[in-house]
Design a protein around this motif. Structure first.
Motif: not given
Length: 135
Positions: A12-20, A39-45, A127-135
């Motif tokens: 997803y686009d990490g700076v887009c409010i709708f996407c977030s 987020p598409i802005q991360s290295v992985y994304g 914190a809960d969602l952070r465990t599911r984010v890959i950067e």
């Protein structure tokens, strides 16, 4: 469709409010915690985006890797929703012709910053969602 080694990853686009908001919507309803997010802005994304032909500097779609395949635009949204508890009914929307579904999707995607706004930087999940984010 291209292959990716990780499954059930939503790009997803990490700076887009709708996407977030989409990410939070999915995370709240995904009781099995099946989906992870990048987020598409991360290295992985950015690497994932390039693999699937999405320009990380100018993304016009979200994507989901499911079953080892990448789904883009309306296919991505419907694939994710159809795997959330209580949302299997959206599978019926796959009957709508893809060009029509993608036309509506693209119209919203092109205007998402103007309609919904944009963050100055990627949103920071709790914190809960952070465990599911890959950067």
């Amino acid at each position: 469709m291209s292959k990716w080694p990780d499954d059930d990853v939503i790009l997803y686009d990490g700076v887009c409010i709708f996407c977030s908001r989409w990410v939070r919507f999915v995370a709240q309803r995904d009781t099995a915690k099946r989906f992870r997010f990048t987020p598409i802005q991360s290295v992985y994304g950015a690497g994932l985006a390039r693999t699937f032909g999405i320009d990380p500097e100018d993304p016009d779609t979200n994507a989901v890797v499911h079953g080892g395949k990448a789904f883009l635009k309306s296919d991505a949204a419907l694939t994710v929703l159809s795997h959330l508890p209580g949302w299997s009914w959206v599978r019926a929307l796959f009957a709508v012709p893809k060009p029509l579904r993608d036309l509506v999707y693209s119209l919203i995607a092109r205007n998402r910053y103007r309609i919904f706004g944009k963050y100055d930087a990627c949103f920071v999940p709790d914190a809960d969602l952070r465990t599911r984010v890959i950067e």
